[in-house]
Enzyme design. Structure first.
Site, PDB file in Angstrom:
ATOM      1  N   SER A 140     -58.554  27.238 -46.659  1.00 32.51           N
ATOM      2  CA  SER A 140     -57.720  27.063 -47.624  1.00 32.51           C
ATOM      3  C   SER A 140     -56.194  27.151 -46.955  1.00 32.51           C
ATOM      4  CB  SER A 140     -57.716  28.129 -48.892  1.00 32.51           C
ATOM      5  OG  SER A 140     -56.598  27.820 -49.844  1.00 32.51           O
ATOM      6  N   TYR A 153     -57.769  37.070 -50.935  1.00 29.82           N
ATOM      7  CA  TYR A 153     -58.208  35.654 -50.672  1.00 29.82           C
ATOM      8  C   TYR A 153     -57.529  34.928 -49.287  1.00 29.82           C
ATOM      9  CZ  TYR A 153     -59.332  30.747 -51.810  1.00 29.82           C
ATOM     10  OH  TYR A 153     -59.504  29.489 -51.890  1.00 29.82           O
TER      11      TYR A 153
END
Length: 255
Positions: A140, A153
């Site tokens: 990401s 995350y």
């Protein structure tokens, strides 16, 4: 079942929803034989029904190493050697300094990082032995910068970027290609949990289209959309003082 297709055989983890699902359908329509893995068998069966004879369900919890090894062996027994794998299984829950809990972090690490490693091990072994194959890892743009609300995350995605970059030169010596996928905001069940504006949001189908083109072109990093790419890379290049001046504005008033 053993079969050959014009494109080859691909294994996709995290295939029951979001980008993984969109990729499974897109590649199946393009002539790939798709082994689709996720925890929910019902969702996998619904997916397979959309492309009968092209998508084959293999339920899997990627946090279970022994099971992941068995599923990999079963796929290659049933469908033949894998030409490509897309490791897209992932999870997200907002966390940061105000609400940090080790259990929440552990759950994200187990899926996003350890789950990817669990699938990567048998894939690397079999592909490097055959000296052929392609592996794409879903990370990401959150892995570029530490952003409020995305502490663990982002850390897992940063780790995947580092891992892939470290392994790429070695894998290439055995003719195995590694790619990293760094999406921005994509409209998926995970991002539906967000209660803040998501700039440059795109659909899962748009993401799948970009990823397919990136993999076909042999690019190492597939990062999109381009506006998010520019914003996140500029932020990453700034001196720390300037970065924090910007990210402090992202701290929510209610936290």
């Amino acid at each position: 079942m053993t079969g050959n297709t014009a494109k080859g055989t691909v294994w996709i983890t995290g295939a029951s929803s979001g980008i993984g699902r969109a990729l499974a359908l897109r590649l199946a329509r393009r002539g790939w034989q798709v082994a689709a893995s996720a925890r929910r068998m019902e969702a996998l069966e619904e997916l397979a029904a959309e492309q009968t004879g092209r998508i084959f369900p293999y339920p899997l919890d990627v946090t279970d190493l022994a099971l992941t090894r068995r599923v990999h062996r079963q796929i290659e027994h049933d469908l033949g050697p894998l030409d490509m794998a897309i490791l897209a299984a992932g999870t997200y829950k907002r966390d940061g300094a105000f609400d940090f809990r080790a259990e929440t972090a552990q759950a994200m690490i187990a899926v996003n990082l350890q789950g990817t490693l669990n699938a990567l091990e048998p894939l690397l072994k079999s592909m490097m032995q055959r000296e052929r194959g392609k592996i794409a890892i879903m990370a990401s743009v959150a892995g570029y910068n530490g952003l409020p609300g995305g502490a663990t995350y982002g850390a897992t995605k940063a780790a995947l970027n580092n891992l892939c970059e470290a392994m790429k030169p070695e894998a290439e010596r055995r003719n195995v290609s590694l790619s990293i996928i760094n999406p921005g905001f994509v409209d998926t069940p995970l991002t539906a949990r967000n209660d803040f504006p998501m700039p440059f949001l795109i659909s899962a189908e748009e993401a799948a289209d970009t990823i397919e083109k990136g993999l076909d072109s042999g690019r190492y990093e597939i990062i999109f959309p381009w506006k998010m790419k520019m914003a996140i890379k500029v932020l990453h290049a700034l001196p720390a003082a300037l970065r924090f001046m910007i990210t402090r504005r992202l701290v929510r008033a209610g936290d």
